[in-house]
Design an enzyme around this catalytic site. Sequence first.
Site, short mmCIF file in Angstrom:
data_model
loop_
_atom_site.label_atom_id
_atom_site.label_comp_id
_atom_site.label_asym_id
_atom_site.label_seq_id
_atom_site.Cartn_x
_atom_site.Cartn_y
_atom_site.Cartn_z
CD GLN A 229 -2.76 -1.22 2.52
OE1 GLN A 229 -2.93 -2.28 3.10
NE2 GLN A 229 -3.31 -0.10 2.96
NE ARG A 376 -12.82 0.09 4.87
CZ ARG A 376 -13.86 -0.29 4.16
NH1 ARG A 376 -14.40 -1.46 4.37
NH2 ARG A 376 -14.35 0.50 3.24
CB CYS A 377 -8.91 2.31 12.12
SG CYS A 377 -7.54 1.75 13.15
CD GLU A 746 -9.49 5.54 8.94
OE1 GLU A 746 -8.59 4.98 8.29
OE2 GLU A 746 -9.28 6.27 9.90
#
Length: 791
Positions: A229, A376-377, A746
Amino acid sequence: MTTTEEHAPGPTTAEIGGVGHSVKRKEDDRFIQGGGQYIEDISLPGMLHLALLRSPLPHARIVSIDASAAEQLPGVVAVVTGEALAAHGLAWMPTLSGDTQAVLATDKVRFQGQEVAGVVAESPYIAWDALELIDVEYDPLPPVINPKVALAADAPVIRDDKEGQTGNSCYEWEAGDKAATDQAFAQADKVVSLDTHYPRSHPAPLETCGCVADLNPVTGQATIYMTSQAPHAIRTLFAMVAGLPEENIRVVSPDIGGGFGNKVPIYPGYVVATAASLLIGKPVKWIESRSENLISTGFARDYYMHADLAVKNDGTILGLRVNMVSDQGAFYADAQPSKFRAGLFHVVTGSYDYPAAHVVTQGAYTNKAPGGVAYRCSFRITEASYLIERLVQNAAYELNMDPADFRMKNFIRPEQFPYHTPTGFVYDSGQYAAALQKALDDVGYAGMPKEKEEARTEGKLVGVGIASFTEAVGAGPSKDYDIAGLKMFDSAELRVHPTGKAILKLGTKAQGQGHETTYAQIVANELGIPASDIAVREGDTDNTPYGLGTYASRSTPTSGAAAVVIARKLREKARTIAAHMLEASEEDLEWEPGRFFVTGAPDRGVTIQDIALAAYSNYPEGTEPGLEGVHYYDPPNLTYPFGSYVVVVEVDEETGVWKVRRMVAVDDCGVRINPMIVEGQIAGGLAEGYAMSSMQFITFDEDGNCIGSSFADYLIPTSWETPRFQLDETVTPSPHHPIGAKGVGESATVGSPAAYVNAVIDALLPYGIRNIDMPVTPARVWAAMQEAKAG
Ligand code: CDP
């Protein structure tokens, strides 16, 4: 004066697919036709295959490794051990949090599934077969599985490789004002407390991790295709670790089948494949299996949390105290900014206005795979949001107030923004009461007492749970945020070609978020070039400007902003060229989407496509030819999206089974670039939040065995289990983002778990139950009811 209606009008924003339009995702043509190129699709001439041998034990000394039988297996090219890597200084690597991690174990193994050796062979099947022939003698050590036990003085030291490490503490940070908080608590009528565990979870992307390392011994060029990523940061760290010249390294992240934070860290497999390619002189591919992904990479959460809220009898919050212990596993390997390491500090006080808070958080090493990845945070924000939203719900019960009224009373009001939190951060904008009111109206909150009563007559317990979350995304202002010293800005490079088509290149890297569509929409909006004429490229360090990558919903706040700024810069250059073409002065020109025209003479105009051609063929003397540029955007602050989620559940008293009757999600991410993509992001996050709150569980037995290493144990919700979601929105632009957009990717994972759990707790109010740890399985609900009945 001629009115603008009289000339041929430029395209509308809908026609060019500008901001605010639900343009269909460009990339999906490729994906749904099987035309994506994922890491497994990459095949190079002469390519070899790497498989990794992993430790069956969570904590043990390595006595010996005998690889002779494996080396004899036909088709095996090499067996790589930690000792062999140590000879090249590669047995250990730095992590993105400033710790060290074993690439292949040399002294001890520290978690079940740790990488011990690698086999490089002509086919993946031969490599896997050869793993069976490696004989490792282990001397078992007692495993430490619970972080609280790990922090006890007599616990065995897991990281005895680290000089000066005498216990298992990995970090301790605090934020806020202890004295002011003590004072607030002294004035409280009531103190409401909550102890809860946010369980270990896993992002479980559909595509596992992998790479193809191709180090050409003749040219010295290293091309590494990997599921990353953050390809630019990885390239720099590879250069630093392996001592390779950075200009000779090209990291390419091809299409990525989901990341969710799992593909941010550097994993040993990447390093072993690269080292093997370097030593053997041939390309080496490593592809993780599903179980390997689930037992060894990118775990998240695993936070033990205690919080106290000081309140007045009238419902006013006075202060918050928080104490947390985080299970980091054996290596502190998630990506963390070196300052403000615990991102939970940003939002732990929630959407509420009170003067004092004090937060202490401690990280512990345990004999588990590295954890703490921001699934996802952004850096522990999910845990913080869960804690405060569970706590305020319980506080309302203790004060005999309606939880919605309690929130409304304490919300930060719109006129208080920019709002300075007691932990030292600045929320940019918000309209919390409006978002909650909308959600309450949508869900039919006023009718809940009647609905609960009716359900009771049918033997059902109905509950309603709210979460009014605020979160922080878009790392970050570079003065505050860096990863391994690399400042967290991001970039966009825009080239408008002579024919008026364009290519936009960015430092971020999508893993399914639809960047090829939305970034093009941003430029379309600024330049009037149709989004369909703008190609978007990411993920190739040779061909995109430097950036810190995509995670923590940072793409829109950083590269998205950079795309706006560079497009606006090019528009200004276009103005100069248009003035030359129209023989007018620049001040006399006006812009409308896709076109400059002379003020008062709308017919005298040139389109952006005409200007693009002129930029290469008819530019004014003294002006640099071309229409291209790059911008690095360093955001002045994070963006703070928010929302209110309301869930109605019914619980079966006989079995503890609960199901969602209704779920309303009102999100505010400022200006929406592509509403359909935003809704997709939210729906996905709501499903993940539902999974975490109801069914997902990765645990370890007392011997350190990881329970949850397949999708038979670690449950992924299908459309069958997933509730229906009703989505709604409010729009509160970010005052510092050039188009007012905030990140959103997120939000739903961060905000929703508390809403589901609050709903179940609300249904169980007749039992006086105030907490059930996630996952709130039927068995746990049933046990809590039995315990309450027993008194
Ligand atoms: O960094 P990441 O792409 O994961 O998160 P994001 O910036 O929140 O963006 C997720 C997707 O939603 C991207 O395609 C964005 O362009 C889109 N988005 C949007 O259309 N409008 C917003 N206000 C925020 C995101």
